[in-house]
Design a protein around this motif. Sequence first.
Motif, PDB file in Angstrom:
ATOM      1  N   LEU A 156       0.808  -1.219   0.000  1.00  0.00           N
ATOM      2  CA  LEU A 156       0.000   0.000   0.000  1.00  0.00           C
ATOM      3  C   LEU A 156       0.839   1.265   0.000  1.00  0.00           C
ATOM      4  N   ASP A 157       2.126   1.134   0.323  1.00  0.00           N
ATOM      5  CA  ASP A 157       2.984   2.320   0.340  1.00  0.00           C
ATOM      6  C   ASP A 157       3.077   2.969  -1.030  1.00  0.00           C
ATOM      7  N   ARG A 158       2.821   2.185  -2.078  1.00  0.00           N
ATOM      8  CA  ARG A 158       2.996   2.687  -3.436  1.00  0.00           C
ATOM      9  C   ARG A 158       1.726   3.283  -4.033  1.00  0.00           C
ATOM     10  N   LEU A 159       0.661   3.310  -3.231  1.00  0.00           N
ATOM     11  CA  LEU A 159      -0.610   3.816  -3.756  1.00  0.00           C
ATOM     12  C   LEU A 159      -0.528   5.269  -4.197  1.00  0.00           C
ATOM     13  N   THR A 160       0.319   6.048  -3.534  1.00  0.00           N
ATOM     14  CA  THR A 160       0.404   7.469  -3.855  1.00  0.00           C
ATOM     15  C   THR A 160       1.498   7.787  -4.873  1.00  0.00           C
ATOM     16  N   ASP A 161       2.161   6.750  -5.408  1.00  0.00           N
ATOM     17  CA  ASP A 161       3.168   7.004  -6.446  1.00  0.00           C
ATOM     18  C   ASP A 161       2.521   7.690  -7.655  1.00  0.00           C
ATOM     19  N   ASN A 162       3.290   8.548  -8.307  1.00  0.00           N
ATOM     20  CA  ASN A 162       2.804   9.193  -9.529  1.00  0.00           C
ATOM     21  C   ASN A 162       2.582   8.161 -10.626  1.00  0.00           C
ATOM     22  N   ARG A 163       1.619   8.435 -11.493  1.00  0.00           N
ATOM     23  CA  ARG A 163       1.260   7.501 -12.565  1.00  0.00           C
ATOM     24  C   ARG A 163       1.236   8.200 -13.916  1.00  0.00           C
ATOM     25  N   PHE A 164       1.223   7.373 -14.951  1.00  0.00           N
ATOM     26  CA  PHE A 164       0.999   7.890 -16.298  1.00  0.00           C
ATOM     27  C   PHE A 164       0.372   6.783 -17.121  1.00  0.00           C
ATOM     28  N   ILE A 165      -0.330   7.145 -18.177  1.00  0.00           N
ATOM     29  CA  ILE A 165      -0.919   6.153 -19.078  1.00  0.00           C
ATOM     30  C   ILE A 165      -0.820   6.656 -20.512  1.00  0.00           C
ATOM     31  N   PHE A 166      -0.781   5.702 -21.448  1.00  0.00           N
ATOM     32  CA  PHE A 166      -0.885   5.995 -22.868  1.00  0.00           C
ATOM     33  C   PHE A 166      -2.357   5.948 -23.259  1.00  0.00           C
ATOM     34  N   ILE A 167      -2.815   6.899 -24.013  1.00  0.00           N
ATOM     35  CA  ILE A 167      -4.177   6.844 -24.546  1.00  0.00           C
ATOM     36  C   ILE A 167      -4.158   7.282 -26.013  1.00  0.00           C
ATOM     37  N   SER A 168      -5.197   6.884 -26.726  1.00  0.00           N
ATOM     38  CA  SER A 168      -5.329   7.270 -28.135  1.00  0.00           C
ATOM     39  C   SER A 168      -6.788   7.109 -28.540  1.00  0.00           C
ATOM     40  N   PRO A 169      -7.186   7.620 -29.718  1.00  0.00           N
ATOM     41  CA  PRO A 169      -6.434   8.523 -30.582  1.00  0.00           C
ATOM     42  C   PRO A 169      -6.662   9.988 -30.162  1.00  0.00           C
ATOM     43  N   PRO A 170      -5.736  10.869 -30.487  1.00  0.00           N
ATOM     44  CA  PRO A 170      -4.385  10.597 -30.988  1.00  0.00           C
ATOM     45  C   PRO A 170      -3.512  10.056 -29.861  1.00  0.00           C
ATOM     46  N   LEU A 171      -2.443   9.390 -30.200  1.00  0.00           N
ATOM     47  CA  LEU A 171      -1.551   8.813 -29.206  1.00  0.00           C
ATOM     48  C   LEU A 171      -0.924   9.926 -28.364  1.00  0.00           C
ATOM     49  N   ARG A 172      -1.085   9.822 -27.063  1.00  0.00           N
ATOM     50  CA  ARG A 172      -0.540  10.813 -26.143  1.00  0.00           C
ATOM     51  C   ARG A 172      -0.388  10.171 -24.768  1.00  0.00           C
ATOM     52  N   ILE A 173       0.263  10.889 -23.857  1.00  0.00           N
ATOM     53  CA  ILE A 173       0.486  10.383 -22.505  1.00  0.00           C
ATOM     54  C   ILE A 173      -0.126  11.358 -21.512  1.00  0.00           C
ATOM     55  N   LEU A 174      -0.883  10.834 -20.573  1.00  0.00           N
ATOM     56  CA  LEU A 174      -1.353  11.616 -19.436  1.00  0.00           C
ATOM     57  C   LEU A 174      -0.476  11.248 -18.253  1.00  0.00           C
ATOM     58  N   SER A 175       0.117  12.230 -17.618  1.00  0.00           N
ATOM     59  CA  SER A 175       1.100  11.957 -16.574  1.00  0.00           C
ATOM     60  C   SER A 175       0.890  12.849 -15.364  1.00  0.00           C
ATOM     61  N   GLU A 176       1.145  12.270 -14.172  1.00  0.00           N
ATOM     62  CA  GLU A 176       1.103  13.046 -12.937  1.00  0.00           C
ATOM     63  C   GLU A 176       2.466  13.663 -12.625  1.00  0.00           C
ATOM     64  N   TYR A 177       3.495  13.309 -13.409  1.00  0.00           N
ATOM     65  CA  TYR A 177       4.823  13.884 -13.192  1.00  0.00           C
ATOM     66  C   TYR A 177       4.877  15.294 -13.785  1.00  0.00           C
ATOM     67  N   LEU A 178       5.305  16.246 -12.972  1.00  0.00           N
ATOM     68  CA  LEU A 178       5.381  17.632 -13.441  1.00  0.00           C
ATOM     69  C   LEU A 178       6.647  17.896 -14.247  1.00  0.00           C
ATOM     70  N   ASN A 179       7.722  17.229 -13.862  1.00  0.00           N
ATOM     71  CA  ASN A 179       9.023  17.489 -14.448  1.00  0.00           C
ATOM     72  C   ASN A 179       9.247  16.626 -15.683  1.00  0.00           C
ATOM     73  N   GLU A 180       9.705  17.239 -16.776  1.00  0.00           N
ATOM     74  CA  GLU A 180       9.930  16.514 -18.022  1.00  0.00           C
ATOM     75  C   GLU A 180      10.989  15.424 -17.856  1.00  0.00           C
ATOM     76  N   GLU A 181      12.027  15.720 -17.073  1.00  0.00           N
ATOM     77  CA  GLU A 181      13.088  14.749 -16.840  1.00  0.00           C
ATOM     78  C   GLU A 181      12.548  13.531 -16.088  1.00  0.00           C
ATOM     79  N   GLU A 182      11.681  13.775 -15.077  1.00  0.00           N
ATOM     80  CA  GLU A 182      11.071  12.670 -14.336  1.00  0.00           C
ATOM     81  C   GLU A 182      10.201  11.821 -15.255  1.00  0.00           C
TER      82      GLU A 182
END
Length: 447
Positions: free
Chosen positions: A357-383
């Motif tokens: 359960l410690d990982r429940l609050t980890d940031n997430r991202f998913i691929f969705i389409s169309p069009p192909l794109r990523i939804l991400s909770e990470y604010l930083n591009e490097e992250e």
Amino acid sequence: MTKTWKKKKLKASTILNNFLIITALLINYSCTRYISYQEKVKSNQIQFGAMTCEQSYTQKSDVYLGSGGNTDLFKEYKQKYKLNFFDSVISYSYFQQYLRPDIISPSTRVQIFISYNGKIHYAEGVSSNNQLSSPLFYILEEIKKKLNIKNTSSPLLKELFPVARVEKDFALFLKQKKDFLAGLAGQDSAVRNFYFKGENVLTPNESYPNQETSDYLGKFSKNTTDYQTIFEEIDLNNSKNIRLCSNFSAKEDKDYFSLKEELPQNIRHHHFGITFANGDFFLALLSQGEVTSNFTKTPLLLSNNAPRSPWCFYIESKEQNGPPSFALVTSVGQKNTHQVLQAFLRDNLNKPINNFLDRLTDNRFIFISPPLRILSEYLNEEENLDQLEKVPFKHLGISIQQIPIYYQNRVGEIIGIIKRSNFQSFYFDGRSEDRYMTCPVVRAINQ
């Protein structure tokens, strides 16, 4: 004159300085007391997933998953009438039906997990037509028969209805669908009487309009056979099982981010449940597609049928002379629920349940389409790039640098049940602001 003025000025200045010093001392004392109090409070609390529970919760007790103060209302109601497990399940389901007629309706897809007398069962059902019948209560009736639960009786819920309050998720739906609902209300007074006060839809924490709600709750037919249903026992004792999942499970790395099962954005979810101190539990997952109409003479809304929510049992090694510990995990977000759950399991399968359960609050991202794109909770591009490099995305046939990334503060929602030898409770990741759960047994978490 000048000397006198200077003396007065000096005296006033001295008084002002003394006042400021005293004020500063008082503020400092108050802040010290407040910080000390906060540290004391913090030391008496324990973090459980996304919620904090007081240390005073030291006795095993029932745990409820719901939304807002309405769950507290039902808790008092259950205690007042001394409801047993299945009576509580039936009554709580009817109460949720009243609170969310926009989702719990004849066209709802229902998924239920129920543990009773040491055995866990999964049931699922959806109606193939829009008769005035309820998959939820039909399935509950079938569960009662299959588990040989004796005749049950529940007191009337009418006393709860006048004090129930509109929840945030429901109010948001009403706000978004106001024009559509106004059109339905012009054709059916039941819709107007339930969803509107005057010309405005209900808002958060308002009471519901007075009406004979039991009239439509009592109209459901439980005998309709026109259902697509599943009813099966979940066997956690098979030593070969590390996890038992619905049929979404990825077989190859590339399938973890498959786009083929993407869900439409207009799917909405609702879930509620009860766990008992004796180990029995009930969890209902309900989903509804885009609303298309209403069932005449009721406030119930109809839609196209929604797809099922994916789920997995993550099973820890069987304890000596006892049942195995496990975590039931399910994803109930709006977009690509299978992908959210697969990614979470992929990152956590080797973690002990204590740390699961410690990982429940980890940031997430998913691929969705169309069009192909990523939804991400990470604010930083490097992250973002650091995380994406760990993911098998090459099968998408495009470089990660070519896929646009969009920030979203909440990607998906994971909920479930965790059970150990001396502890059982719901959990959720906290991304939904209106999610509520009574506190679990703190004593057992520390063991």
